[in-house]
Design a protein around this motif. Structure first.
Motif, PDB file in Angstrom:
ATOM      1  N   THR A  54      -3.163   5.075   1.192  1.00  0.00           N
ATOM      2  CA  THR A  54      -4.168   5.074   0.127  1.00  0.00           C
ATOM      3  C   THR A  54      -4.149   3.749  -0.636  1.00  0.00           C
ATOM      4  O   THR A  54      -5.209   3.189  -0.969  1.00  0.00           O
ATOM      5  N   MET A  55      -2.959   3.232  -0.895  1.00  0.00           N
ATOM      6  CA  MET A  55      -2.862   1.944  -1.575  1.00  0.00           C
ATOM      7  C   MET A  55      -3.447   0.828  -0.709  1.00  0.00           C
ATOM      8  O   MET A  55      -4.111  -0.084  -1.222  1.00  0.00           O
ATOM      9  N   CYS A  56      -3.212   0.884   0.589  1.00  0.00           N
ATOM     10  CA  CYS A  56      -3.811  -0.111   1.488  1.00  0.00           C
ATOM     11  C   CYS A  56      -5.331   0.001   1.491  1.00  0.00           C
ATOM     12  O   CYS A  56      -6.036  -1.012   1.542  1.00  0.00           O
ATOM     13  N   ALA A  57      -5.828   1.232   1.437  1.00  0.00           N
ATOM     14  CA  ALA A  57      -7.284   1.422   1.407  1.00  0.00           C
ATOM     15  C   ALA A  57      -7.877   0.884   0.107  1.00  0.00           C
ATOM     16  O   ALA A  57      -8.951   0.266   0.112  1.00  0.00           O
ATOM     17  N   ILE A  58      -7.197   1.084  -1.004  1.00  0.00           N
ATOM     18  CA  ILE A  58      -7.681   0.544  -2.283  1.00  0.00           C
ATOM     19  C   ILE A  58      -7.662  -0.978  -2.247  1.00  0.00           C
ATOM     20  O   ILE A  58      -8.601  -1.638  -2.716  1.00  0.00           O
ATOM     21  N   GLY A  59      -6.599  -1.560  -1.694  1.00  0.00           N
ATOM     22  CA  GLY A  59      -6.546  -3.019  -1.571  1.00  0.00           C
ATOM     23  C   GLY A  59      -7.609  -3.566  -0.650  1.00  0.00           C
ATOM     24  O   GLY A  59      -8.203  -4.621  -0.916  1.00  0.00           O
ATOM     25  N   THR A  60      -7.887  -2.848   0.423  1.00  0.00           N
ATOM     26  CA  THR A  60      -8.959  -3.270   1.338  1.00  0.00           C
ATOM     27  C   THR A  60     -10.311  -3.179   0.647  1.00  0.00           C
ATOM     28  O   THR A  60     -11.162  -4.062   0.814  1.00  0.00           O
ATOM     29  N   TRP A  61     -10.515  -2.118  -0.119  1.00  0.00           N
ATOM     30  CA  TRP A  61     -11.768  -1.987  -0.862  1.00  0.00           C
ATOM     31  C   TRP A  61     -11.910  -3.111  -1.902  1.00  0.00           C
ATOM     32  O   TRP A  61     -12.993  -3.653  -2.098  1.00  0.00           O
ATOM     33  N   ASP A  75     -13.912  -6.934  -6.160  1.00  0.00           N
ATOM     34  CA  ASP A  75     -13.744  -6.342  -7.486  1.00  0.00           C
ATOM     35  C   ASP A  75     -12.255  -6.164  -7.738  1.00  0.00           C
ATOM     36  O   ASP A  75     -11.585  -5.391  -7.059  1.00  0.00           O
ATOM     37  N   SER A  76     -11.729  -6.866  -8.702  1.00  0.00           N
ATOM     38  CA  SER A  76     -10.291  -6.813  -8.960  1.00  0.00           C
ATOM     39  C   SER A  76      -9.901  -5.751  -9.983  1.00  0.00           C
ATOM     40  O   SER A  76      -8.715  -5.600 -10.277  1.00  0.00           O
ATOM     41  N   THR A  77     -10.841  -4.984 -10.490  1.00  0.00           N
ATOM     42  CA  THR A  77     -10.492  -3.978 -11.491  1.00  0.00           C
ATOM     43  C   THR A  77      -9.782  -2.780 -10.873  1.00  0.00           C
ATOM     44  O   THR A  77      -9.075  -2.061 -11.583  1.00  0.00           O
ATOM     45  N   VAL A  78      -9.938  -2.564  -9.579  1.00  0.00           N
ATOM     46  CA  VAL A  78      -9.273  -1.428  -8.943  1.00  0.00           C
ATOM     47  C   VAL A  78      -7.804  -1.712  -8.654  1.00  0.00           C
ATOM     48  O   VAL A  78      -7.053  -0.809  -8.301  1.00  0.00           O
ATOM     49  N   THR A  79      -7.379  -2.949  -8.827  1.00  0.00           N
ATOM     50  CA  THR A  79      -5.985  -3.276  -8.537  1.00  0.00           C
ATOM     51  C   THR A  79      -5.026  -2.681  -9.579  1.00  0.00           C
ATOM     52  O   THR A  79      -3.847  -2.537  -9.287  1.00  0.00           O
ATOM     53  N   TYR A  80      -5.533  -2.327 -10.747  1.00  0.00           N
ATOM     54  CA  TYR A  80      -4.687  -1.652 -11.728  1.00  0.00           C
ATOM     55  C   TYR A  80      -4.269  -0.277 -11.220  1.00  0.00           C
ATOM     56  O   TYR A  80      -3.168   0.199 -11.512  1.00  0.00           O
ATOM     57  N   SER A  81      -5.144   0.349 -10.474  1.00  0.00           N
ATOM     58  CA  SER A  81      -4.797   1.656  -9.917  1.00  0.00           C
ATOM     59  C   SER A  81      -3.701   1.531  -8.865  1.00  0.00           C
ATOM     60  O   SER A  81      -2.930   2.472  -8.652  1.00  0.00           O
ATOM     61  N   LEU A  82      -3.594   0.389  -8.207  1.00  0.00           N
ATOM     62  CA  LEU A  82      -2.517   0.162  -7.244  1.00  0.00           C
ATOM     63  C   LEU A  82      -1.157   0.191  -7.939  1.00  0.00           C
ATOM     64  O   LEU A  82      -0.207   0.806  -7.450  1.00  0.00           O
ATOM     65  N   THR A  83      -1.083  -0.446  -9.076  1.00  0.00           N
ATOM     66  CA  THR A  83       0.172  -0.464  -9.830  1.00  0.00           C
ATOM     67  C   THR A  83       0.541   0.929 -10.321  1.00  0.00           C
ATOM     68  O   THR A  83       1.700   1.357 -10.197  1.00  0.00           O
ATOM     69  N   ALA A  84      -0.427   1.639 -10.850  1.00  0.00           N
ATOM     70  CA  ALA A  84      -0.164   2.989 -11.339  1.00  0.00           C
ATOM     71  C   ALA A  84       0.240   3.918 -10.197  1.00  0.00           C
ATOM     72  O   ALA A  84       1.181   4.712 -10.331  1.00  0.00           O
ATOM     73  N   LEU A  85      -0.425   3.809  -9.071  1.00  0.00           N
ATOM     74  CA  LEU A  85      -0.103   4.649  -7.925  1.00  0.00           C
ATOM     75  C   LEU A  85       1.283   4.336  -7.371  1.00  0.00           C
ATOM     76  O   LEU A  85       2.030   5.245  -6.987  1.00  0.00           O
ATOM     77  N   ALA A  86       1.655   3.077  -7.361  1.00  0.00           N
ATOM     78  CA  ALA A  86       2.987   2.693  -6.880  1.00  0.00           C
ATOM     79  C   ALA A  86       4.080   3.243  -7.797  1.00  0.00           C
ATOM     80  O   ALA A  86       5.091   3.766  -7.319  1.00  0.00           O
ATOM     81  N   LEU A  87       3.878   3.153  -9.095  1.00  0.00           N
ATOM     82  CA  LEU A  87       4.879   3.664 -10.033  1.00  0.00           C
ATOM     83  C   LEU A  87       5.003   5.181  -9.976  1.00  0.00           C
ATOM     84  O   LEU A  87       6.116   5.729  -9.953  1.00  0.00           O
TER      85      LEU A  87
END
Length: 95
Positions: free
Chosen positions: A43-50, A56-68
């Protein structure tokens, strides 16, 4: 360039499908835990690919939250999990 995004989407979908199979069919709790961690990573890879596709770099905050959240969840489940009861024991009674 669109073929690259299509190939990435197909590969991520295939990874998610095979991980979901392992999540549902896993015989032990730890198998399911590893499958859940893998699904979060996919899912994190899919968000990064998106984010790369849409520029759009605003979705990268969700990567950090999802990882934590996934790290804390995995550690807590591994720490407090109850051992499986259907595991066969050897002659000395140690599993």
């Amino acid at each position: 360039m669109n073929t690259v995004w299509i190939i990435a989407a197909v590969m991520l979908s295939a990874a998610a499908a095979t991980t979901m199979f392992r999540l549902l069919a896993g015989p032990t709790t730890l198998d399911r835990l590893v499958a859940l961690d893998t699904l979060v990573a996919v899912t994190m890879c899919a968000i990064g690919t998106w984010a790369a596709f849409s520029l759009d770099s605003t979705v990268t905050y969700s990567l950090t939250a999802l990882a934590l959240i996934s790290f804390v969840g995995s550690v807590s489940v591994a720490r407090f999990r109850v051992p499986d009861k259907d595991k066969p024991r050897n002659k000395r009674g140690v599993s």
